[in-house]
Design an enzyme around this catalytic site. Structure first.
Site, mmCIF file in Angstrom:
data_model
loop_
_atom_site.group_PDB
_atom_site.id
_atom_site.type_symbol
_atom_site.label_atom_id
_atom_site.label_comp_id
_atom_site.label_asym_id
_atom_site.label_seq_id
_atom_site.Cartn_x
_atom_site.Cartn_y
_atom_site.Cartn_z
ATOM 1 N N GLU B 319 32.574 79.248 63.956
ATOM 2 C CA GLU B 319 31.135 79.422 63.674
ATOM 3 C C GLU B 319 30.737 80.838 64.085
ATOM 4 O OE1 GLU B 319 30.111 76.152 66.257
ATOM 5 O OE2 GLU B 319 30.030 74.759 64.567
ATOM 6 N N CYS B 415 22.960 69.489 67.224
ATOM 7 C CA CYS B 415 22.540 70.821 67.690
ATOM 8 C C CYS B 415 21.361 71.415 66.942
ATOM 9 C CB CYS B 415 23.716 71.783 67.748
ATOM 10 S SG CYS B 415 24.364 72.288 66.150
#
Lengths: 650, 650
Positions: B319, B415
């Site tokens: 990521e 998240c």
């Protein structure tokens, strides 16, 4: 589509002595560099390289040495591919010293064979008792297939039967283990290869049990309940490589029966090997279902999933196909092995039906991806053959983790270099497909061939100036009463003219891309074929979004590319002009006479731009530049730099 | 670059009551949909969803229930982020029932705290005795940081100190465990967050121990011998997630000391959180090294690695950032959370120095990626925000495995939705940065604020018609003797005009992108700002190869995109004309009044093309078409289809 009648034949390697200014140099590299190097590697004699263990595994299995199995579960196949390639080389040049080496290896292999015929060093040494318990992952039949191909090659070159007897005994054993009878195992290999090998073994032995067994493996594939799940349960859930390979059944083309498979999916090498077997079986048996499957899968592959370089496999994950019209240039897998497999498949298709598309595809794969896979000195190889490389980024973005900007020493992984070696060493068998008394030229590769026809032996010599010039010449060395030449007119050719003994032939019949020469030819007759070889701007199908607005430059069978070395950095800023004419130039930097192409174009330019990443209503200027293209196969021989095949056109 | 003097201030959420036709609807969604839904999720009451276990983990740690810890090692942070968001909502609207719920959760949290101050349900329930043994992977300080942010938010909204006392005790405990003294642990968290939280805790408590501790963590990061290797050895080589996260130290920006870090690398969220802490510390302490690091890292990120949508993270693997000028549109990670982090960072930079780039970036991220991350009904979310989507391919090519063509229910991974929730619920604190008696407007978001200046309390109301129209109005409700307004002139604006009580002000001073209004303003005075809002063709830096020859359409802060729904399939065949004028149209399909943009363009067309993938010297025709662009944030609300932001221009 034509329908099959009597299946067409191909030559053995012994039947075609290659002698070609372009190809012979590659074959010499295989003979003088690749094969000796690989022999050292198989014997763990390369300093600094990870050991192979492959020969030693056989010695241990044969009881000649003590120790543990080393390497991959399919390590045996490296020895087999090496023997196969050596066999092809011996077919044209017998070599006592080399044969002596091979004979000793074969002695060891024979000793490693079990009394019942079984042969596999991994299961003999490391997991005795677990034979055939993990067909999905463990490559037993795959290794068997490669050993069969090795045996046939060596037998055809030397007449020595020992390894052939070993593999026949092994194949007979496999035939007793697998089948639909009670007590037999219903299964097939996760990595296809045995199928095409059994068909070859049938051709050599005439034993149609091998055809039946091949057919069994092909029909069994993808049936439910699924083999992979069943055997996984039976062995208590243990996995050899990775769970996803078992779960994703498309990966090994085992998601559904072949009769229902409509598109190319999964691991590209497995796909190509499977299809080679399917097409071969269809040719021998006339099985309509297999015939249709081979055409259907070929169509999908060729028309929707093949790179212009004759590469297949659009993604690294699973070394696999993705989906129709998805041909990313920079993240391509495009494995060298898969292009070899594609050529195997094409050859079998050429036996099924007359269509120049098969020769065209062989040519496309050979002249671009296959030889591009090998460095000019035969010492390093590409496994992955992208059509666009930006080295600075590749090292940092994981979507490029598989892409290397320079060729790698082959010993890191053993699959592609031996595949290139065996393909190039056997190139002669791809040149002609023989249908009754008509010789179809698939490839224009110089050499002399002795072709057995019904009426006797035809000896014909071919000379070719490809890929640099379109001049091809056939000389009849020894004729038979009636035979015909069918000359493939390549897709890249605008105009083909044919001369017989200097006289131009007009009004020839073209059938499925072949110019059929019906003239009676006798000893000493000369047929000349002149293929125009204009520089073409290739356009990709409009559904391929990666190539929208772009062109690729091709001349003859060669696809060209831009390299940073000739054109500077930021190749994405270059545009080739729609109006540009092309100029050929001698490209000699790599030590041989190649032809480069120059074209007018533009480079987008802008003043130094550092204060923002985005600008409003800004127009870049464009400066005229001359673009220099070199053959794709020659890329990455001058250090690390950017490369791209598809270039913006305007 | 300006140098720092007295650090500038920002408002608390309580100081700014948002009341804006555009933003209030998003905040209402957070209040009415996201927060209640998330509460149910934290309590495992969502049928069909994977349980969270987060509340139950605290109850078990508190001794209120029996059982095992459930979920990720950082599950505690979900509860913390929820409390934080609730706190922000309560700041503007107290709600007894909701506070009652939070108070009970806080009681449980307090009971779960150890006598020494330690608080973490994973290590309390699952691995007692292993505290602080895997800082690299196990997020203990990360969870601590989120709990600190929660406590501050809830305290500032309600005045209730219980959770604040808990986190102060925890922070004091951390301060005793970590440090350079003998017996103290020299370490830092693999996922930055504690740093920015300690700075906030300092602002609330005035305790400068927290500043020192933050500084310690930042200075310790990346020192050698490396923490990750040392603690790995100490605990005998056990790994919680994955070995590569420990080996690739760039992943968590721990590859070298911050003072030596020059480019944005690794996990984008961690990077943004770290930089938020660095900038805040620099502002409070004047530390030159931290000041330079924050500027240097901001520069690299903004000028070389940020998408036009205000997204960061060019790759899915880790990521993470990739490398300068690598901004792939289709394989982007561009995580919603990372854009939230980018806004946190921008706010702290705005306190360090006057530069409209920070407000510009907040705006870019907010209006495009952040709100694009949420569906129109607040019930589904994007984690990944690509700038180009081809759904047919995404499902088959693994380089797109992370890309979803439609927003997902938020409970799959916890998240992004809570991050969007806490950001939107606290939007008011991003609107102004206050430097002495001058109010710098970062954002044009309607609402009323009470700002404590040296001379007293200023009450000022803002009204804004963004993003659809460029009309902004300030009304002074209660003035102080001397204050000034500094109005950010956005990068997208051609012409800004200002009126005070209806009279145009000419010749205003522009400083670092801010128009400084030096007029004396009194109660009842009205300042109007008219921002021109032309449609802009955005061009990307010439080194970004993915956008060569392309343009992105932007109007005001909104980036626009093409969708298949309006423009048909094969968006890559569309070209926007260089000469095209743009026409605004009401885009109301999603139930609110948006503005779409139409432009003249072309579609490449060709006759049906099925017999080959490549054609020689073929020229596609181009048909004039009208292209319809919609705001990027509104994409994927009308089913699954193609989308693209960067469009070929010619």
């Amino acid at each position: 589509m034509t329908s099959i009648s009597r299946p067409a034949r191909i030559l053995t390697v012994s039947d075609y002595q290659v002698n070609d200014p372009f190809w012979s140099q590659f074959i010499q590299l295989v003979r003088n560099v690749v094969i000796p190097y690989q022999w050292d590697a198989l014997n763990d004699r390369i300093a600094g390289a990870e050991p192979s263990g492959a020969i030693r595994n056989f010695k241990i299995a044969a009881g000649e040495e003590q120790g543990e199995h080393y390497g991959m579960v399919f390590q045996d196949s490296d020895v087999a591919k090496w023997i196969e390639a050596v066999g092809y080389l011996l077919a044209s040049n017998r070599d006592e010293a080399l044969e002596e080496i091979v004979d000793r290896v074969i002695d060891t292999i024979a000793k490693a064979q079990h009394d019942d015929g079984y042969l596999n060093t991994y299961y003999t040494v490391k997991e005795p008792g677990n034979r055939w318990t993990n067909l999905a992952e463990c490559h037993e039949l795959y290794c068997a297939g490669h050993m069969i191909e090795a045996a046939i090659s060596y037998y055809q070159a030397t007449g020595k039967r020992k390894l052939l007897d070993v593999v026949c005994k092994f194949a007979d054993h496999i035939n007793s283990v697998f089948g639909e009878e009670p007590g037999q195992l219903r299964g097939y290999d996760g990595h296809q290869e045995i199928e095409l090998a059994l068909m070859k073994l049938y051709e050599v032995t005439g034993n149609d049990e091998y055809v039946k067994l091949c057919r069994f493996f092909l029909l069994e594939r993808g049936s439910k309940p699924h083999l992979y799940d069943e055997e996984l349960k039976k062995r208590g859930g243990t996995v050899h490589f990775d769970q996803w390979m078992l779960e994703n059944k498309q990966y090994s083309q085992a998601h559904e029966p072949i009769a229902k498979q409509t598109v190319a999916v999964g691991h590209a090498v497995r796909f190509a090997y499977m299809c080679t077997g399917i097409a071969h079986l269809a040719g021998v048996t006339g099985d309509r279902q297999m015939l249709e499957a081979s055409r259907r899968l070929w169509d999908n592959m060729e028309l929707k999933q093949t790179y212009i370089t004759g590469a297949i496999g659009s993604q690294s994950h699973g070394e696999a196909f993705t989906v129709d019209y998805d041909l990313p240039n920079d993240t391509a897998y495009a494995e060298t092995c898969a292009s070899c497999g594609l050529i195997f498949f094409a050859l079998r298709m050429s036996q099924l039906e007359v269509d120049s598309r098969y020769g065209d595809m062989m040519e496309r794969a050979l002249y671009n991806t296959v030889i591009g896979g090998m460095s000019a000195d035969g010492k390093s190889f590409f496994y992955v053959n992208p059509l666009e490389v930006h080295p600075q980024t590749n090292a940092h973005n994981y979507i490029y983790h598989h892409v290397k900007p320079v060729r790698q020493s082959w010993f890191g992984c053993a699959c592609c270099p031996p595949n290139v070696a065996r393909l190039l060493a056997s190139l002669g068998q791809y040149v002609y497909t023989i249908r009754d008394n008509r010789i179809y030229t698939n490839l224009y590769v110089g050499g002399e061939s002795a072709i057995q026809l019904d009426e006797g032996k035809l000896v014909i010599q071919q000379e070719s100036k490809l890929p640099w010039h379109g001049d091809i010449k056939f000389t009849v060395k020894s004729a038979v009463a009636s035979f015909e030449l069918a000359l493939r007119i390549p897709g890249w050719c605008d105009q083909a003219t044919v001369y017989v003994n200097g006289d131009q032939i007009v009004g020839s019949h073209i059938h499925q891309g072949y110019l059929i020469l019906t003239q009676q030819l006798s000893e000493g007759d000369i047929v000349e074929l002149k293929l125009s070889m204009p520089v073409s701007r290739m356009k990709c199908h409009p559904y391929v979004r990666q190539n929208a607005g772009k062109t690729a430059i091709q001349r003859g069978p060669l696809v060209y590319c831009l390299e940073e070395e000739d054109n500077g950095k930021h190749l994405h800023q270059l545009i080739v002009s729609k109006e540009a004419s092309f100029e050929l130039y001698p490209f000699t930097e790599l030590g041989s006479d190649m032809i480069g192409i120059k074209a007018q174009g533009y480079r987008r330019t802008s003043e130094p731009w550092t204060q923002s990443l985005y600008r409003r209503n800004y127009s870049e200027a464009e400066q005229p530049v001359q673009l220099s293209f070199i053959p794709y196969f020659a890329w990455a021989n001058r250090g690390i730099g950017e490369m791209r095949v598809w270039v913006e056109e305007r």
